[in-house]
Design a protein around this motif. Structure first.
Motif, PDB file in Angstrom:
ATOM      1  N   ASP A   1       0.834  -1.203   0.000  1.00 47.38           N
ATOM      2  CA  ASP A   1       0.000   0.000   0.000  1.00 47.38           C
ATOM      3  C   ASP A   1       0.872   1.257   0.000  1.00 47.38           C
ATOM      4  O   ASP A   1       2.102   1.175  -0.049  1.00 47.38           O
ATOM      5  CB  ASP A   1      -0.969   0.001   1.187  1.00 47.38           C
ATOM      6  CG  ASP A   1      -0.272  -0.113   2.543  1.00 47.38           C
ATOM      7  OD1 ASP A   1       0.902   0.303   2.652  1.00 47.38           O
ATOM      8  OD2 ASP A   1      -0.902  -0.616   3.501  1.00 47.38           O
ATOM      9  N   GLY A   2       0.207   2.418   0.043  1.00 43.34           N
ATOM     10  CA  GLY A   2       0.920   3.687  -0.017  1.00 43.34           C
ATOM     11  C   GLY A   2       1.824   3.924   1.170  1.00 43.34           C
ATOM     12  O   GLY A   2       2.870   4.583   1.043  1.00 43.34           O
ATOM     13  N   ARG A   3       1.446   3.407   2.335  1.00 39.78           N
ATOM     14  CA  ARG A   3       2.308   3.550   3.512  1.00 39.78           C
ATOM     15  C   ARG A   3       3.652   2.900   3.279  1.00 39.78           C
ATOM     16  O   ARG A   3       4.706   3.446   3.629  1.00 39.78           O
ATOM     17  CB  ARG A   3       1.626   2.929   4.733  1.00 39.78           C
ATOM     18  CG  ARG A   3       0.346   3.627   5.146  1.00 39.78           C
ATOM     19  CD  ARG A   3      -0.385   2.859   6.230  1.00 39.78           C
ATOM     20  NE  ARG A   3      -0.829   1.538   5.770  1.00 39.78           N
ATOM     21  CZ  ARG A   3      -1.501   0.676   6.527  1.00 39.78           C
ATOM     22  NH1 ARG A   3      -1.793   0.978   7.791  1.00 39.78           N
ATOM     23  NH2 ARG A   3      -1.880  -0.493   6.043  1.00 39.78           N
ATOM     24  N   GLY A   4       3.630   1.717   2.671  1.00 37.67           N
ATOM     25  CA  GLY A   4       4.874   1.013   2.385  1.00 37.67           C
ATOM     26  C   GLY A   4       5.732   1.763   1.387  1.00 37.67           C
ATOM     27  O   GLY A   4       6.957   1.810   1.519  1.00 37.67           O
ATOM     28  N   LEU A   5       5.098   2.358   0.366  1.00 36.45           N
ATOM     29  CA  LEU A   5       5.860   3.114  -0.626  1.00 36.45           C
ATOM     30  C   LEU A   5       6.563   4.299   0.026  1.00 36.45           C
ATOM     31  O   LEU A   5       7.762   4.522  -0.204  1.00 36.45           O
ATOM     32  CB  LEU A   5       4.935   3.585  -1.752  1.00 36.45           C
ATOM     33  CG  LEU A   5       5.584   4.504  -2.794  1.00 36.45           C
ATOM     34  CD1 LEU A   5       6.819   3.878  -3.425  1.00 36.45           C
ATOM     35  CD2 LEU A   5       4.555   4.882  -3.876  1.00 36.45           C
TER      36      LEU A   5
END
Length: 330
Positions: A180-184
């Motif tokens: 997800d965006g948090r990981g990116l």
């Protein structure tokens, strides 16, 4: 969002769909490419080099965006004809290749002669430095959370990614545990130039695996994986099922590979994806299952990750900074 990696391979978003045995087929790869990310056909999923040529052509019929091919080099009693697969990739005009596995120097040298950009996947800083010396253009650095082979060092991404970023000069994407965006945003903060996702792309509408397997991934949490082949120093993270649990128990009793060979046969794992019976054989899945809650299209997934990442950077992080500045001013 431009990074050194997006500039290197010519894609819009710093997201890669990693090469996955039985999964990295044209329909998934084209959907990822059309979403603005980098998709990779898995060469050895195709039975012969001639079949790989046909699969590349099939993918080109579905997208005019950049995509690449994964070529994984693993030890085997009867290895596949790697040189023939390599030649098929070159003759098809592919310009991006992901290599993985043992000592890819021969392949790196040949691919470089034809202007092909090479991403090498590795699980340690020392192997990353070795690949950099070989002349690869980018690295995919794979943390312990990943599906498939995490190496034998058991180093999670939160340590491995910045440790690699401290020493490696070429662009690097982060693998293992991203969905997800948090990981990116976290990967970018740790020094990577993008993320590589396998399990998350398995669980998309265009993924060529059975719907029941996708639903199993959604239902699973982060604990539903197993590490097999630990005693053989060939560790592999797979989805927990009756077979993986049996293999782990047999290893604890001293079993050798010959004793579990039939249970872990690739043909049985392939049948999982074909029939939807998650207990038919061994199949790869990462701890990121705990972050997967739906089965979107690739376009929906990529755009959502980018929206989330931008919102975190612009709203949350910049908001924290401006709040701190206001407090300081007061």
């Amino acid at each position: 969002m431009k990074t050194r990696f997006t500039e290197l391979v010519g894609v819009e978003h710093p997201i890669v769909q990693g090469g996955m045995q039985w999964v990295g087929r044209a329909e998934l790869v084209a959907a990822v490419a059309n979403a603005g990310a980098l998709g990779l056909i898995t060469a050895l999923t195709q039975p012969t080099p001639e079949d790989l040529t046909k699969e590349i052509a099939r993918c080109r019929d579905m997208t005019d965006k950049p995509f690449g091919v994964n070529l994984t080099i693993l030890p085997a009693i009867k290895p596949p004809p790697y040189a023939e697969y390599r030649q098929a990739i070159i003759e098809a005009g592919i310009k991006i290749v992901e290599t993985a596995g043992n000592k890819p120097q021969e392949h790196v040298t040949e691919f470089k002669k034809h202007g092909i950009k090479i991403i090498h996947k590795c699980t340690s800083v020392r192997h990353g430095l070795s690949a950099e010396r070989m002349g690869v253009d980018a690295l995919s650095i794979d943390g312990f959370e990943c599906a498939g082979h995490p190496g034998e060092d058991d180093t999670p991404g939160l340590i491995l990614i910045p440790a690699a970023a401290d020493k490696i000069k070429i662009p690097m994407i982060a693998s293992g545990g991203f969905g997800d965006g948090r990981g990116l945003v976290a990967a970018l903060a740790l020094g990577a130039e993008g993320i590589n996702m396998g399990t998350r792309f398995m669980c998309t509408k265009e993924s060529p695996i059975h719907q029941l397997v996708k639903e199993r991934i959604v239902a699973n949490d982060e604990r539903e994986t197993e590490l097999i082949f630990r005693t053989m120093r060939n560790t592999s993270r797979v989805a927990r099922n009756t077979i993986s649990t049996k293999v782990v128990a047999m290893e604890k009793e001293g079993a050798k590979f010959e004793d579990v060979r039939e249970l872990v046969a690739g043909a049985r794992g392939k049948m999982v994806y074909a029939t939807g019976d998650a207990d038919e054989g061994i199949w790869s899945a990462g701890q990121v299952q705990g972050l997967i809650h739906d089965i979107p299209t690739c376009a929906e997934l990529v755009s959502r990750i980018m929206r989330e990442a931008e919102a975190i950077i612009q709203s949350r992080l910049e908001g924290m900074m401006s709040g701190a500045q206001r407090q300081a001013a007061e």
